[in-house]
Design an enzyme around this catalytic site. Sequence first.
Site, PDB file in Angstrom:
ATOM      1  CD  GLU A 257      51.784  -9.500  91.658  1.00 44.50           C
ATOM      2  OE1 GLU A 257      52.348  -9.461  92.774  1.00 44.50           O
ATOM      3  OE2 GLU A 257      50.599  -9.821  91.502  1.00 44.50           O
ATOM      4  CB  CYS A 294      54.079  -8.694  95.068  1.00 50.59           C
ATOM      5  SG  CYS A 294      54.160 -10.488  94.915  1.00 50.59           S
TER       6      CYS A 294
END
Length: 525
Positions: A257, A294
Site C-alpha cells: 500500500e 493513506c
Amino acid sequence: MTELLPNFVHGAWVAGTGDGTPLTDPVTGAELVRVSSAGLDLPRAFAFAREQGGAALRALSYGQRAEALAAIAKRLQANRDAYHAIALANSGTTASDTAIDVDGGIYTLGQYARWGAKLGDAKALLDGGPATMSKDGVFQSQHLLVPTRGVALFINAFNFPSWGLWEKAAPALLAGVPVIVKPATATAWLTQRMVADVVASGLLPEGALSVICGSSAGLLDQLQPFDVLSFTGSAQTAEMIRSHPVVVQNAVRLNIEADSLNAALLMPAASAEAQALFVREVVREMTIKSGQKCTAIRRALVPQAVYDQVGAAIAAKLAGVTVGNPRETSVRMGALVNREQFDSVLAGIERLTSQAQVRVLFDGRAQPLVDADPAVAACLGPTLLACDDPDAANLVHRVEVFGPVATLMPYRDLAHALALVARGEGSLVCSLYGDTDGEHAAALAACATELAACHGRVHVISPSVATTQTGHGNVMPQSLHGGPGRAGGGEELGGLRALGFYHRRAAIQADAAVVQALGAVALSV
C-alpha cells in the site's frame, strides 16, 4: 537516557544494542523512549517464528485461532486507557483520532474472531466445488487453500501503530501464519506495548507474534519462498522492496500500500444537502489524524458552477478548526507525527504552489496554535488549495502531501470529472456525493462502476445514509482496502477474502472418494 524498549524475537525479550533512536512527543519535543534493532539475531528470529510459531498455529483449527483472537481483543480492550496515553504522548493525536487507531484495531480483531468462529474445526479451505476430469466422473479436481508454511513480515507506517498491526495480524493469525511486525520507528511504542500485552497473556503459541522496533536493515534478507511481506509506506520504498534481490529470487508474495491521491467527487446534479455532506467530509478528512491517513481526501472535484461557493464553504469550516496540544479539550486537531513530517508537509505545499498551478484558499500555516510552541511543536493548521485549471496542472495529480492539505478543482461535466480522477493513476478510495431519488441512484451506480477500475473502494454518500455511512477515509474490515497502480496494487481486509494472501492454492486431482474425503479437514467458503 530514557528507557530502551526491547524487541520480542525467538520467544524472548531482547534489547537492541547501542543508544537507539529516540521517540518524542510531537507537541513538546520531549524524549519519551528509545528503540533499537541493532545486534538482533534475525536468522534465529525468523526461523523460530517460521518453525515454532507456524507449526503451533497450524495445529489449531480456524475456530480455535478465532477464539484466541477474541480473547486478545478483550485483553487489549482492558488496557485501552494505557494505549490512549501512549498515543497522546507519542503521536500527538486527539482522543477521537486515537480511537480510530486503537479502537479500530480492536474492532477489526473482534470481527475476524467472529468470522473465524464460523470456520469451526477446519484446518484448510475448499475453493469452489470439484471439477470432473474424466468421462465417467470418477477422476476429479478440487482446489484447496492451505496456510502458507512461512512467516508474515509486516513493515508498517507511522500513522496507525495499532490498527496497522491488527488489520494485518488478525487475518494472518486466523489463517495460521506467524507474524513479525516492524512498526515505523517514530510511533513504535504503541505497537510494542500492545504486542507485550498479548505476549504476557499467553493467548498465542510461542513464535506466533514477534515485534522488531528500530531499523529494518536485514529484515528482507531473511525472507524465504513461502514467506509473505506486507508493506505500507511510500512508493519510493515500495519500489526498493519490489526489486530487493531476495524478494525477487524467492518470489516472495507481496502486498503493498503506497501513495494515493484519493478523490472526492460531487455529482453534477447534487442537491444542497448532498453538497453540504461533501463539504463536511472534505473538512473532516483534512483534519482527522491531521490529514495523516493513506485514505484522506487529497483532490476534491466539484461542478464549475459551484466551485467558488464550495471553496468558500470549506474554507469557512476550516477557519473554525482549533489546532494545537491535544491535551487541551478545545483542540480539535493535534500534531503531525514529528518536525520532520511537519517540514515535509510545508515543502509539499510549497512545491504545489511554486508553479502557479494552484492558489491558496485557506492557509493553515498562519493559524494560531493552542498551548503549543510553533518553534517546537509539529502542529500545522489545515490548508485548502484551489486548482482553477486541473487539465493544465500536473503536480496535483501526482504529488501527495501527507498532511492536512487538499486541493479543490472544477470540472465541466461528468466525463471530464472521471478523467481528472483517473489522472491519480490508481488510488485507495474515491467518494461520490449525490442523491438517490428518481434516476439519481442509477447515475451514482454508473459512476461508481466507472471509478471501480482505478480504486480499491468507492464510497457513495447521499442524504439517505448521512447518519450511517462510515466515512470516506475509515477502513472497515468488511470492505476491501488497497488500490491499483500508484496505490501499490495491494488488497487487504474485505472479510474472509483477506485470508487468501496467507494461503497457498493447490489443485488436488484424485478419485472422487478422495476428493470427497477432503471435506473431513477442509471447509467450503
